[in-house]
Design a protein around this motif. Structure first.
Motif, PDB file in Angstrom:
ATOM      1  N   THR A 255       0.835  -1.207   0.000  1.00  0.00           N
ATOM      2  CA  THR A 255       0.000   0.000   0.000  1.00  0.00           C
ATOM      3  C   THR A 255       0.866   1.252   0.000  1.00  0.00           C
ATOM      4  N   TYR A 256       2.015   1.147   0.671  1.00  0.00           N
ATOM      5  CA  TYR A 256       2.974   2.262   0.705  1.00  0.00           C
ATOM      6  C   TYR A 256       3.368   2.692  -0.713  1.00  0.00           C
ATOM      7  N   GLY A 257       3.715   1.720  -1.541  1.00  0.00           N
ATOM      8  CA  GLY A 257       4.151   2.040  -2.896  1.00  0.00           C
ATOM      9  C   GLY A 257       3.074   2.699  -3.730  1.00  0.00           C
ATOM     10  N   PHE A 258       1.848   2.183  -3.628  1.00  0.00           N
ATOM     11  CA  PHE A 258       0.751   2.779  -4.390  1.00  0.00           C
ATOM     12  C   PHE A 258       0.409   4.174  -3.858  1.00  0.00           C
ATOM     13  N   SER A 259       0.602   4.380  -2.563  1.00  0.00           N
ATOM     14  CA  SER A 259       0.389   5.709  -1.986  1.00  0.00           C
ATOM     15  C   SER A 259       1.425   6.703  -2.515  1.00  0.00           C
ATOM     16  N   VAL A 260       2.687   6.257  -2.592  1.00  0.00           N
ATOM     17  CA  VAL A 260       3.732   7.118  -3.167  1.00  0.00           C
ATOM     18  C   VAL A 260       3.392   7.457  -4.613  1.00  0.00           C
ATOM     19  N   LEU A 261       2.886   6.459  -5.333  1.00  0.00           N
ATOM     20  CA  LEU A 261       2.521   6.650  -6.734  1.00  0.00           C
ATOM     21  C   LEU A 261       1.481   7.760  -6.875  1.00  0.00           C
ATOM     22  N   ALA A 262       0.437   7.709  -6.049  1.00  0.00           N
ATOM     23  CA  ALA A 262      -0.601   8.736  -6.094  1.00  0.00           C
ATOM     24  C   ALA A 262      -0.079  10.068  -5.566  1.00  0.00           C
ATOM     25  N   GLY A 311       3.537   6.425   2.654  1.00  0.00           N
ATOM     26  CA  GLY A 311       3.731   6.714   1.235  1.00  0.00           C
ATOM     27  C   GLY A 311       3.567   8.190   0.926  1.00  0.00           C
ATOM     28  N   LEU A 312       2.562   8.820   1.521  1.00  0.00           N
ATOM     29  CA  LEU A 312       2.378  10.258   1.327  1.00  0.00           C
ATOM     30  C   LEU A 312       3.556  11.039   1.897  1.00  0.00           C
ATOM     31  N   ALA A 313       4.098  10.574   3.018  1.00  0.00           N
ATOM     32  CA  ALA A 313       5.265  11.230   3.621  1.00  0.00           C
ATOM     33  C   ALA A 313       6.451  11.184   2.684  1.00  0.00           C
ATOM     34  N   TRP A 314       6.668  10.014   2.075  1.00  0.00           N
ATOM     35  CA  TRP A 314       7.803   9.868   1.158  1.00  0.00           C
ATOM     36  C   TRP A 314       7.624  10.739  -0.081  1.00  0.00           C
ATOM     37  N   ALA A 315       6.417  10.730  -0.646  1.00  0.00           N
ATOM     38  CA  ALA A 315       6.153  11.512  -1.860  1.00  0.00           C
ATOM     39  C   ALA A 315       6.308  13.007  -1.608  1.00  0.00           C
ATOM     40  N   SER A 316       5.877  13.452  -0.449  1.00  0.00           N
ATOM     41  CA  SER A 316       5.896  14.875  -0.139  1.00  0.00           C
ATOM     42  C   SER A 316       7.247  15.337   0.387  1.00  0.00           C
ATOM     43  N   MET A 317       7.723  14.693   1.444  1.00  0.00           N
ATOM     44  CA  MET A 317       8.939  15.151   2.108  1.00  0.00           C
ATOM     45  C   MET A 317      10.204  14.731   1.376  1.00  0.00           C
ATOM     46  N   HIS A 318      10.282  13.450   1.041  1.00  0.00           N
ATOM     47  CA  HIS A 318      11.526  12.969   0.447  1.00  0.00           C
ATOM     48  C   HIS A 318      11.780  13.565  -0.937  1.00  0.00           C
ATOM     49  N   SER A 319      10.747  13.688  -1.759  1.00  0.00           N
ATOM     50  CA  SER A 319      10.964  14.269  -3.086  1.00  0.00           C
ATOM     51  C   SER A 319      11.473  15.707  -2.975  1.00  0.00           C
ATOM     52  N   SER A 320      11.027  16.425  -1.939  1.00  0.00           N
ATOM     53  CA  SER A 320      11.476  17.799  -1.726  1.00  0.00           C
ATOM     54  C   SER A 320      12.937  17.834  -1.294  1.00  0.00           C
ATOM     55  N   LEU A 321      13.307  16.926  -0.383  1.00  0.00           N
ATOM     56  CA  LEU A 321      14.707  16.842   0.027  1.00  0.00           C
ATOM     57  C   LEU A 321      15.600  16.428  -1.136  1.00  0.00           C
ATOM     58  N   GLN A 322      15.087  15.517  -1.958  1.00  0.00           N
ATOM     59  CA  GLN A 322      15.848  15.011  -3.093  1.00  0.00           C
ATOM     60  C   GLN A 322      16.081  16.100  -4.139  1.00  0.00           C
ATOM     61  N   THR A 323      15.051  16.894  -4.415  1.00  0.00           N
ATOM     62  CA  THR A 323      15.199  18.014  -5.334  1.00  0.00           C
ATOM     63  C   THR A 323      16.198  19.023  -4.783  1.00  0.00           C
ATOM     64  N   TRP A 324      16.135  19.243  -3.496  1.00  0.00           N
ATOM     65  CA  TRP A 324      17.067  20.145  -2.818  1.00  0.00           C
ATOM     66  C   TRP A 324      18.510  19.691  -3.035  1.00  0.00           C
ATOM     67  N   ALA A 325      18.736  18.381  -3.019  1.00  0.00           N
ATOM     68  CA  ALA A 325      20.085  17.853  -3.219  1.00  0.00           C
ATOM     69  C   ALA A 325      20.640  18.209  -4.599  1.00  0.00           C
TER      70      ALA A 325
END
Length: 400
Positions: A255-262, A311-325
């Motif tokens: 479910t985590y993966g599909f949540s990240v997808l959405a 999944g929502l945490a990863w999509a929101s927070m991690h993608s922002s940190l990753q772009t920052w990198a």
């Protein structure tokens, strides 16, 4: 599934952007193959669960530590060549794990696989950073996140089902087969200009490591990996310890993966209108709530909601940190990005190693409660640090 993969590959891998997503998919598919197998492998090899968690932790650690090395080498070898050949080599190492009959052989084969597969994702990030405009960069990286999310969901669900119905070795076999098939299509990825092998390495490395902005971002990445990826590693084991079989546990975790997808699609659409700091804060709150739920109960409905929130945490927070990198030190982007990725997975390895004894004694509530605390700290520190960095580096127009 392999036949379907062979049918879809020629259509999917038709552009460089798609090929980067394919490489990321294969790398992350292998990364998430092992967590649903932990209890089954320990039972089959007649060893304590802590030893198998240790083997997984070494994979995660090598996966993290090798990323800065690949970051420094990939521009010299060639980004496309690095992605293609490391995908093939990692797949062959994954195949070797199929015949592992003891913990030592399993650990060595998985460590080698992690070392090679670790090259793909940072190289893909560097490739995007070098070929996309600042305005499109977050969306391009979100597309990579979509591939990562799909790989996470499918790997978790499929490897868990294979473990439950035909045996854990088939999960490694499938990962190897997908990687070998994909490596042929990655040969068409356009190569970017290489850096000379005579170009200095030490000076750029020192520049990156001395940067206060990079140091702060790496600390955030360490917490990110420890909290979210660490929690995700133990969710299947927690559900299995509650009496559910591997197929059910891995299906819930998927479910985590599909949540990240959405979530990734939503973040991509909003990325030009909402500040990155707000994404970091929202993601940390979502992740903290997920871990708090898991610390109180491992009932299936609770686990589904928690995995969705993670999944929502990863999509929101991690993608922002990753772009920052990709933005923090543009002149040294390859090294900065690879250190970010390496620190992220080092955090995951550290969380796995420290959580192993708790998992052995089925103390999953305490384990997930630690994740709640880490995510709250990460959210506050990340939001404030990002806002301060934006005020120094971007004008109001740039942030839109």
């Amino acid at each position: 599934m392999i036949a379907l993969w062979q049918h879809l590959l020629p259509r999917f891998a038709a552009t460089d952007s798609r090929r980067l997503q394919l490489a990321s998919f294969v790398s992350v598919f292998d990364r998430f193959t092992m967590p649903p197998m932990l209890i089954a492998i320990a039972h089959d090899l007649h060893v304590p669960l802590t030893q198998i968690v240790g083997a997984a932790s070494i994979y995660f650690l090598i996966y993290g530590l090798m990323q800065p090395i690949w970051g420094m080498l990939s521009n010299r070898i060639g980004l496309a060549a690095t992605i293609r050949w490391c995908t093939l080599a990692g797949s062959l190492a994954a195949l070797a794990a199929v015949w592992a009959n003891d913990v030592t052989t399993l650990t060595i084969s998985r460590a080698i696989a992690g070392g090679f597969f670790s090259a793909s994702f940072p190289a893909a990030l560097i490739y995007v950073g070098e070929t996309s405009t600042p305005k499109r960069r977050h969306r391009e990286i979100t597309d990579l996140m979509t591939a990562v999310a799909l790989a996470t969901a499918l790997s978790t669900a499929v490897s868990g089902s294979l473990t439950a119905f035909v045996g854990w070795r088939w999960g490694f076999a499938l990962s190897a087969a997908l990687g070998i098939a994909s490596s042929f299509y990655l040969a068409h990825l356009k190569e970017l200009p290489r850096t000379s092998f005579r170009a200095p390495i030490v000076t750029p490395l020192v520049t990156v490591l001395r940067s206060r902005a990079v140091q702060k971002l790496l600390l955030l990445a360490l917490l990110d990996g420890a909290a979210i990826l660490g929690a995700l590693t133990f969710i299947p084991a927690a559900l299995e310890s509650a009496g559910h079989n591997a197929a059910v546990a891995s299906g819930i975790t998927a479910t985590y993966g599909f949540s990240v997808l959405a979530g990734a699609r939503m973040v991509g659409k909003l990325s030009n209108r909402i500040a990155r700091a707000h994404f970091i804060l929202a993601g940390s709150v979502s992740g903290a709530l997920a871990c708090l739920l898991l610390s109180t109960s491992t009932r299936l409905p609770v686990a589904v909601v928690a995995c969705f929130l993670l999944g929502l945490a990863w999509a929101s927070m991690h993608s922002s940190l990753q772009t920052w990198a990709t933005e923090v030190l543009p002149e040294q982007r390859p090294i900065a990005v690879s250190f970010f990725a390496g620190t992220l997975f080092a955090g995951s390895a550290l969380a796995s190693a420290l959580g192993g004894p708790l998992a052995q004694h089925h103390q999953f509530g305490a384990l997930f409660l630690r994740g709640t605390g880490l995510l709250l700290v990460l959210g506050i520190a990340g939001t404030l640090t990002r806002k301060k960095w934006e005020s120094r580096n971007f004008s109001a127009t740039d942030l839109k």
